[in-house]
Design an enzyme around this catalytic site. Structure first.
Site, mmCIF file in Angstrom:
data_model
loop_
_atom_site.group_PDB
_atom_site.id
_atom_site.type_symbol
_atom_site.label_atom_id
_atom_site.label_comp_id
_atom_site.label_asym_id
_atom_site.label_seq_id
_atom_site.Cartn_x
_atom_site.Cartn_y
_atom_site.Cartn_z
ATOM 1 N N ASN A 35 -9.024 2.293 0.271
ATOM 2 C CA ASN A 35 -8.963 2.185 -1.151
ATOM 3 C C ASN A 35 -10.446 2.309 -1.986
ATOM 4 O OD1 ASN A 35 -6.021 1.109 -1.521
ATOM 5 N ND2 ASN A 35 -6.938 -0.803 -0.194
ATOM 6 N N LYS A 41 -6.604 9.350 7.858
ATOM 7 C CA LYS A 41 -5.734 8.217 7.399
ATOM 8 C C LYS A 41 -5.054 7.539 8.680
ATOM 9 C CE LYS A 41 -2.819 6.143 4.038
ATOM 10 N NZ LYS A 41 -2.276 6.308 2.833
ATOM 11 N N LYS A 93 2.932 2.418 3.413
ATOM 12 C CA LYS A 93 2.661 1.306 2.187
ATOM 13 C C LYS A 93 3.796 1.883 1.226
ATOM 14 C CE LYS A 93 -1.901 -0.127 1.730
ATOM 15 N NZ LYS A 93 -3.204 -0.172 0.965
ATOM 16 N N ARG A 137 18.554 -5.096 4.673
ATOM 17 C CA ARG A 137 17.264 -5.403 5.251
ATOM 18 C C ARG A 137 16.876 -4.518 6.239
ATOM 19 N NH1 ARG A 137 21.308 -9.715 6.119
ATOM 20 N NH2 ARG A 137 20.789 -11.643 4.602
ATOM 21 N N HIS A 171 -2.866 9.078 -10.855
ATOM 22 C CA HIS A 171 -3.385 8.365 -10.104
ATOM 23 C C HIS A 171 -4.681 8.937 -9.562
ATOM 24 C CE1 HIS A 171 -4.007 5.150 -6.773
ATOM 25 N NE2 HIS A 171 -3.977 6.499 -5.874
ATOM 26 N N GLU A 194 -3.433 -3.688 6.906
ATOM 27 C CA GLU A 194 -4.758 -3.985 5.901
ATOM 28 C C GLU A 194 -5.055 -5.250 5.992
ATOM 29 O OE1 GLU A 194 -5.636 -3.227 1.189
ATOM 30 O OE2 GLU A 194 -4.478 -1.727 2.076
ATOM 31 N N HIS A 215 -7.284 1.352 -10.107
ATOM 32 C CA HIS A 215 -6.070 0.972 -10.467
ATOM 33 C C HIS A 215 -6.235 0.166 -11.956
ATOM 34 C CE1 HIS A 215 -4.468 0.557 -6.262
ATOM 35 N NE2 HIS A 215 -4.355 1.611 -6.600
#
Length: 365
Positions: free
Chosen positions: A249, A231, A147, A125, A269, A241, A256
């Site tokens: 993004n 950032k 993220k 957890r 990427h 977000e 993507h």
């Protein structure tokens, strides 16, 4: 060494940027690791280069070091950013009886960082982790902001959690072992930061491009610092977000879709984001938000950085299908990060006709 702080109340943490940080014991890392079970998660190629120095950096050989150090090596590449690789982390931690006070170290690029962070978010957890990014893209983007995720065949980074690291350690010396293609992929995210928040930084990247491609320490440290500042400022205002953070993004809705449609790992990427930025700029121009000159500015910057300037030659329907699964979509309708003007980003749904025009105009011949 440069220190920046990501300000998130009790989840705040430092970003340390330097040249050769992994070459000697680092007090900030040693303080986190002392007396704890520590797992270094990496892939074979990166671990062969930096595994031993990472152990020295965290003080693994000293009396005040970790109580146990476990090496977990995952398959390399975006194609392995999945449940099977994630479970390799859990298998190793459980077999070694790592407890809820353990510390995970993500040693590698964005794939390793995302998977290690996701594992840390859910193992018992939630346990603490540290990012040690070894690619330019990871140092300026994916290691900062919390993220974490894995990919699904129907969408990139669709399964994950927000989980902030305790420390980000960006050693620009590790970038000197990257192939040129990986460096270009990182430059895409840096150009993105300039396009959405700091046009002067965008121009400075192009001025310093030769030095950046040569991994000249002073130029690289300054550029990594500015990208991380941009950032960190956005993340501090919108950690999860719910609004502002979506501007990070820019180029990603298109990018993507390219990654998912080609198969993860076919394009890096950053390469997909590079083409996506040109597409997003073209769409911004069609909506009257920026000029033709702004679009040309992004296209020429991509070309100088060695990045694609067009997406695969698919019909618009294929792109629309792939973009309907983007995280920013609402009930299957994609939203786009656009420039309005250059240096400032907005998030919008767009009319069908200009979007289709972009999808027809910005693909490879």
């Amino acid at each position: 060494m440069i220190r920046l702080d990501v300000s998130l109340a009790e989840r705040s943490y430092p970003i340390l940027i330097g040249d050769g940080l992994l070459e000697a014991p680092l007090p900030a890392l040693q303080a986190l690791a002392s007396g704890r079970q520590v797992a270094i998660v990496s892939n074979p190629a990166i671990f062969a280069l930096y595994g031993a120095s990472t152990r020295r950096c965290l003080g693994a050989d000293g009396a005040a070091g970790p109580s146990q150090v476990l090496d977990i090596l995952l398959p390399d590449g975006e194609a392995h950013k999945d449940w099977d690789s994630l479970n390799l982390i859990f298998d190793a931690l459980l077999a070694a009886r790592f407890d809820r006070h353990c510390l995970l170290l993500a040693l590698g690029g964005g794939v390793i960082g995302d998977m290690t962070g996701f594992a840390a978010a859910v193992y018992q957890r939630g346990v603490e982790f540290v990012q040690i990014p070894t690619t330019l893209l990871a140092q300026v983007d994916s290691s900062v902001g919390g993220k974490t995720a894995i990919n699904h065949p129907l969408g990139k980074n669709m399964i994950g959690a927000f989980h902030q690291p305790r420390l980000v350690l960006a050693d620009v010396a590790t970038l000197r072992t990257l192939p040129p293609r990986e460096l270009s992929a990182g430059l895409a995210e840096m150009l993105k930061h300039g396009a959405i928040a700091d046009p002067a930084y965008f121009d400075r990247l192009l001025t310093d491009l030769a030095a950046l491609k040569a991994c000249e320490p002073r130029a690289m440290m300054a550029a990594v610092e500015r990208s991380c500042q941009i950032k960190a400022q956005v993340v501090a205002q919108d950690e999860r977000e719910s609004g502002l953070r979506a501007i990070l993004n820019f180029g990603h809705t298109f990018g993507h879709a390219i990654e998912a449609g080609l198969g993860y790992g076919q394009w890096l990427h950053g390469e997909a984001v590079g083409a996506g930025m040109v597409m997003a700029a073209d769409l911004s121009q069609r909506l009257g938000l920026i000029t033709d000159q702004d679009v040309a500015r992004i296209r020429s910057a991509n070309q100088a950085a060695g990045l694609p300037v067009a997406g695969p030659a698919w019909p618009p329907e294929r792109y629309l299908e792939l973009m309907s699964g983007d995280k920013k979509s609402e009930q299957g309708t994609p939203k786009f990060v656009l420039l309005s003007p250059f240096g400032k980003a907005v998030v919008r749904k767009v009319p069908d006709e200009p979007l289709r025009q972009t999808l027809q105009a910005c693909v490879q011949a």
